[in-house]
Scaffold this active site. Structure first.
Site, PDB file in Angstrom:
ATOM      1  N   LYS A 193       0.933  -0.982  -0.137  1.00 28.18           N
ATOM      2  CA  LYS A 193      -0.018  -0.189  -0.084  1.00 28.18           C
ATOM      3  C   LYS A 193       0.895   1.275   0.018  1.00 28.18           C
ATOM      4  O   LYS A 193       1.831   1.447   0.953  1.00 28.18           O
ATOM      5  CB  LYS A 193      -0.943  -0.106   1.283  1.00 28.18           C
ATOM      6  CG  LYS A 193      -1.784   1.198   1.404  1.00 28.18           C
ATOM      7  CD  LYS A 193      -2.885   1.189   2.462  1.00 28.18           C
ATOM      8  CE  LYS A 193      -3.493   2.528   2.631  1.00 28.18           C
ATOM      9  NZ  LYS A 193      -4.555   2.532   3.542  1.00 28.18           N
ATOM     10  N   LYS A 246      -2.282  -1.496  -3.796  1.00 30.04           N
ATOM     11  CA  LYS A 246      -3.115  -0.321  -3.547  1.00 30.04           C
ATOM     12  C   LYS A 246      -2.350   1.075  -3.863  1.00 30.04           C
ATOM     13  O   LYS A 246      -1.293   0.981  -3.103  1.00 30.04           O
ATOM     14  CB  LYS A 246      -3.993  -0.416  -2.434  1.00 30.04           C
ATOM     15  CG  LYS A 246      -4.943   0.796  -2.147  1.00 30.04           C
ATOM     16  CD  LYS A 246      -5.293   0.752  -0.786  1.00 30.04           C
ATOM     17  CE  LYS A 246      -6.064   2.132  -0.365  1.00 30.04           C
ATOM     18  NZ  LYS A 246      -6.424   2.106   0.938  1.00 30.04           N
TER      19      LYS A 246
HETATM   20  C1  PBG Z   1      -7.369   3.348   5.529  1.00 34.70           C
HETATM   21  C2  PBG Z   1      -7.705   3.039   4.255  1.00 34.70           C
HETATM   22  C3  PBG Z   1      -7.468   4.350   3.252  1.00 34.70           C
HETATM   23  C4  PBG Z   1      -7.955   3.638   1.843  1.00 34.70           C
HETATM   24  C5  PBG Z   1      -8.271   2.471   1.989  1.00 34.70           C
HETATM   25  N1  PBG Z   1      -8.059   2.349   3.734  1.00 34.70           N
HETATM   26  C6  PBG Z   1      -6.977   5.556   3.429  1.00 34.70           C
HETATM   27  C7  PBG Z   1      -5.585   6.012   3.578  1.00 34.70           C
HETATM   28  O1  PBG Z   1      -4.661   5.116   3.849  1.00 34.70           O
HETATM   29  O2  PBG Z   1      -5.409   7.018   3.980  1.00 34.70           O
HETATM   30  C8  PBG Z   1      -7.836   4.421   0.826  1.00 34.70           C
HETATM   31  C9  PBG Z   1      -8.890   4.080  -0.365  1.00 34.70           C
HETATM   32  C10 PBG Z   1      -9.393   4.782  -1.368  1.00 34.70           C
HETATM   33  O3  PBG Z   1      -8.724   6.062  -1.778  1.00 34.70           O
HETATM   34  O4  PBG Z   1     -10.282   4.514  -2.126  1.00 34.70           O
HETATM   35  N2  PBG Z   1      -6.152   3.378   5.883  1.00 34.70           N
END
Ligand code: PBG
Length: 320
Positions: A193, A246
């Site tokens: 991520k 992601k």
């Molecule tokens: C929680 C999380 C996030 C997203 C999914 N889980 C936000 C982040 O990490 O700031 C982002 C998902 C999206 O932008 O659709 N940590």
């Protein structure tokens, strides 16, 4: 191999029937997961319908709609009534996600209920874990995440998806689930991520923008791909059952690299910014939303994702 004029690749492009015969990648709804936000009160979002917020009272109707359309899986995000330093709403047995899970489990027993496990929606400072000396404390956070995951499964989650990017969280969650007799519950690890600019609309919807600084101290640098493979390797060792990359569209090479290296099921998260960009361009008449969305989702599958989390899932159900 023969070449022109013997070889004419246009021969199979002449009609939809011929193109369909040789199509290599297909979208089926079975592979899609719809994100759902559940908070204290519903907040519609006409520009970005996939990012609308539901309440525990209204989310059941939304889910009935999704099931009627053929959607098979959702991932839940909670926005609590009150936030605090530690994000204690995340593991509250009476928290927004736990209540939503109990409602949905009963209402749609066949629907796959996934939960995002993270503290950012629950902390007053918006970071994904608890703070110590202005930094997110890894090990302290990991034990709270494990507690959160157990409370989600107790309330009815089919699988938990940690998205915090703390080191060692998959092992801690696995151990906590097993200690609570949930050894059959899978963990979907957001393994790679990235600290991405494409999470903006999500943070609006989930009220999770960090109050200071950014997430680069725990989420990955978008410049790195070998590190993504190390993250995946560690998560596999710690007991992850599925890996996730992601965001998706800026990371198609990462999806491909992970697909080639690991045999676990692989998910990709087509994040809020990827969805919002196309919605905004379509609203200005710059491109056709449906075609652009289908092309994007097909590209994510072609890169090697088995499962796609996408805000288009509901619309896709109507398109397919
Ligand atoms: C929680 C999380 C996030 C997203 C999914 N889980 C936000 C982040 O990490 O700031 C982002 C998902 C999206 O932008 O659709 N940590």
């Amino acid at each position: 191999m023969s070449s022109f004029p013997i070889a004419r690749l246009r021969r199979f492009r002449r009609s939809e029937g011929l193109r369909g015969l040789v199509r290599e990648t297909r979208l089926t709804l079975d592979d899609f997961v719809m994100p759902l936000f559940v908070g204290p009160s519903p907040i519609p979002n006409p520009d970005l319908p996939g990012l609308a917020r539901h309440s525990v009272e209204t989310v059941g109707d939304e889910v009935d709609d999704l099931v009627r359309l053929g959607v098979g899986a959702v991932i839940l995000f909670g926005i609590p009534e009150e936030k605090d330093e530690d994000g204690s709403g995340a593991w509250d047995d009476d928290g927004v996600i736990q209540r939503a899970l109990r409602v949905l489990r009963e209402r749609q027993p066949q629907l796959v209920l996934l939960t995002d496990v993270c503290l950012c929606e629950y902390t007053s400072h918006g970071h994904c874990g608890v703070l110590a000396d202005g930094e997110v404390d890894n090990d302290e956070t990991v034990s709270l995440l494990a507690r959160t995951a157990v409370s989600h499964v107790e309330a009815g989650a089919d699988a938990v998806a940690p998205s915090d990017m703390m080191d060692g969280r998959v092992a801690a969650i696995r151990e906590a689930l097993d200690d609570n007799d949930f050894e059959t519950t899978p963990i979907i690890a957001y393994s790679a991520k990235y600290a991405s600019a494409f999470y903006g609309p999500f943070r609006e919807a989930a009220e999770s923008t960090p109050a200071f600084g950014d997430r680069r101290g725990y989420q990955m640098d978008p410049a790195n791909v070998r590190e993504a493979l190390r993250e995946c390797e560690l998560d596999v060792d710690e007991g992850a059952d599925m890996l996730m990359v992601k965001p998706a569209l800026p990371c198609l090479d990462v999806i491909r690299a992970v697909r080639d290296e690991f045999d676990l099921p692989l998910a990709a998260y087509n994040v809020s910014g990827e969805y919002a960009m196309i919605k905004a361009a379509a609203a200005r008449g710059l491109l056709d939303e449906r075609q652009a969305a289908l092309e994007s989702l097909t590209a994510i599958k072609r890169a090697g994702a088995d499962v796609v989390v996408s805000y288009w899932t509901k619309e896709l159900a109507a398109w397919l």
